[in-house]
Design an enzyme around this catalytic site. Structure first.
Site, PDB file in Angstrom:
ATOM      1  N   CYS A  29       4.635  11.405   0.046  1.00  0.00           N
ATOM      2  CA  CYS A  29       3.925  10.714   1.135  1.00  0.00           C
ATOM      3  C   CYS A  29       4.912  10.210   2.185  1.00  0.00           C
ATOM      4  CB  CYS A  29       3.141   9.505   0.629  1.00  0.00           C
ATOM      5  SG  CYS A  29       2.225   9.775  -0.872  1.00  0.00           S
ATOM      6  N   ASP A  30       6.037   9.652   1.739  1.00  0.00           N
ATOM      7  CA  ASP A  30       6.897   8.881   2.644  1.00  0.00           C
ATOM      8  C   ASP A  30       8.270   9.492   2.903  1.00  0.00           C
ATOM      9  OD1 ASP A  30       4.872   6.989   2.725  1.00  0.00           O
ATOM     10  OD2 ASP A  30       5.667   5.875   1.020  1.00  0.00           O
TER      11      ASP A  30
ATOM     12  N   CYS B 199       5.985   6.935  -3.525  1.00  0.00           N
ATOM     13  CA  CYS B 199       5.513   8.312  -3.331  1.00  0.00           C
ATOM     14  C   CYS B 199       6.419   9.076  -2.374  1.00  0.00           C
ATOM     15  CB  CYS B 199       4.078   8.286  -2.804  1.00  0.00           C
ATOM     16  SG  CYS B 199       3.420   9.930  -2.494  1.00  0.00           S
TER      17      CYS B 199
END
Ligand code: NAP
Length: 325
Positions: free
Chosen positions: A136-137, A133
């Site tokens: 997300c990261d 992701c």
């Protein structure tokens, strides 16, 4: 007894909820204990959902769909379904909190799960350099050299997004031709931080506590090489989430839930499917939403037929008003 329980809270689930709620069926959406909204919660700008000429953030779109469903009386349960009994007239769903929901019909809109490379160290280094992701990261990879695996829209979207943080993004693809749409290709390949590595497969992931490198194998020559990177984003597609249902409803050879023609009717009466869980081909937010609408209408007709049959037989029908669960 509920009229309909909808499992999953992506565009298919919320659209099915909007339609069944407006049809007076008081749907219950079991929306996940971790995060409602499905895959779109992990994207940034969605530019191809009609009605948003300037694009819309994936999470905002999902929040608005949920609000629209709730406005018409949808009940949302923040829990996960862990067991289903679909074959009888009364469908029984059990959740991770141990609650039981009985329903006359069920709409399965559980979407799909990220595909894995199935390599040793992939899980161990997840969160330590290996990710599925970018939104997300991505932030953790500022000024780092990283790679994205895959050649579809997801891989190119992630690679482009990650150039905001990383100093360099390798795009590792197993062929020399991308699967992604032309516009995504043009955008990614014009980005000077993105360097494609064609005809290459990741065959090993290396690192002790943190990802250090990957080993690549050329799919044409078989030659092996090492690529030093600090981040590896895996974007090689998704598989339909059918584990809970696979022993009760028929699946296609592609692993999606089989439905009758263009309908959402599965092999089990009263059980309908919508969205990515039945779609191995199109898999767009808008097609998932359309599919949720189809499931809601099929479900509504099914329940109306049951009520007609019960009326003709003079049997009092079960309804949400006589709910026991
Ligand atoms: P996809 O279109 O199925 O592409 C998967 C990619 O990963 C392919 O290039 C495939 O290679 C590669 N791949 C698959 N298994 C692999 C393996 N084991 N090792 C290495 N590479 C592997 O999946 P997606 O990119 O996630 O897209 C899914 C759907 O969502 C598509 O319909 C796409 O259009 C849509 N989507 C749309 C947007 C958007 O419009 N903004 C964004 C993201 C996704 P091959 O090409 O060789 O098969």
């Amino acid at each position: 007894m509920h009229d309909v329980v909808i499992i999953g809270s992506g565009p298919a689930g919320w659209t099915a909820a909007i339609y069944t709620a407006r049809a007076g069926l008081k749907p219950v959406v079991i929306a996940s204990s971790v995060e409602t909204g499905g895959e779109l919660m992990k994207t940034t700008a969605v530019e191809n959902f009609p009605g948003f000429p300037d694009g819309v953030q994936g999470p905002d779109l999902m929040t608005q769909m949920q609000q629209q469903a709730e406005r018409f009386g949808t009940e949302v349960v923040y829990d996960d379904v862990t067991d289903v009994k679909l074959l009888g007239d009364t469908k029984v769903l059990t959740t991770s909190l141990g609650d039981t929901y009985e329903a006359r019909s069920v709409i399965i809109s559980t979407g799909s799960a990220y595909r894995r490379l199935d390599l040793p160290n992939e899980d161990r280094l997840s969160g330590h350099g290996v990710s599925w992701c970018a939104t997300c990261d991505g932030f953790f990879f500022r000024d780092k050299v990283i790679a994205v695996v895959g050649g579809g829209d997801s891989a190119l979207e992630e690679a482009t997004f990650l150039t905001r943080f990383a100093s360099k993004v390798y795009l590792i693809h197993r062929r020399d031709e991308l699967r992604a749409s032309k516009i995504m290709q043009q955008r990614a390949l014009a980005n000077e931080k993105i360097e494609p590595i064609w005809n290459s497969q990741v065959v090993a992931i290396e690192g002790e506590d943190e990802l250090r490198s990957v080993e690549l194998q050329n799919t044409v020559t078989g030659e092996r090489s090492t690529l030093d990177i600090e981040g590896l984003f895996i974007a090689i597609g998704n598989d339909p989430r059918t584990d809970l249902f696979a022993d009760q409803v028929d699946l296609t050879t592609e692993g999606t839930i089989a439905v009758e023609g263009r309908s959402s009717r599965t092999s089990v009466p009263g059980v309908f499917a919508a969205g990515d869980v039945l779609d191995a081909t199109y898999r767009q937010a808008i097609t998932a939403a359309g599919s949720g609408c189809v499931a809601a209408i099929d479900c509504e007709h099914y329940l109306a037929d049951l009520d007609d049959q019960a009326d003709e037989a003079g049997v009092p029908m079960a309804s949400a008003e006589t709910a026991a669960v």
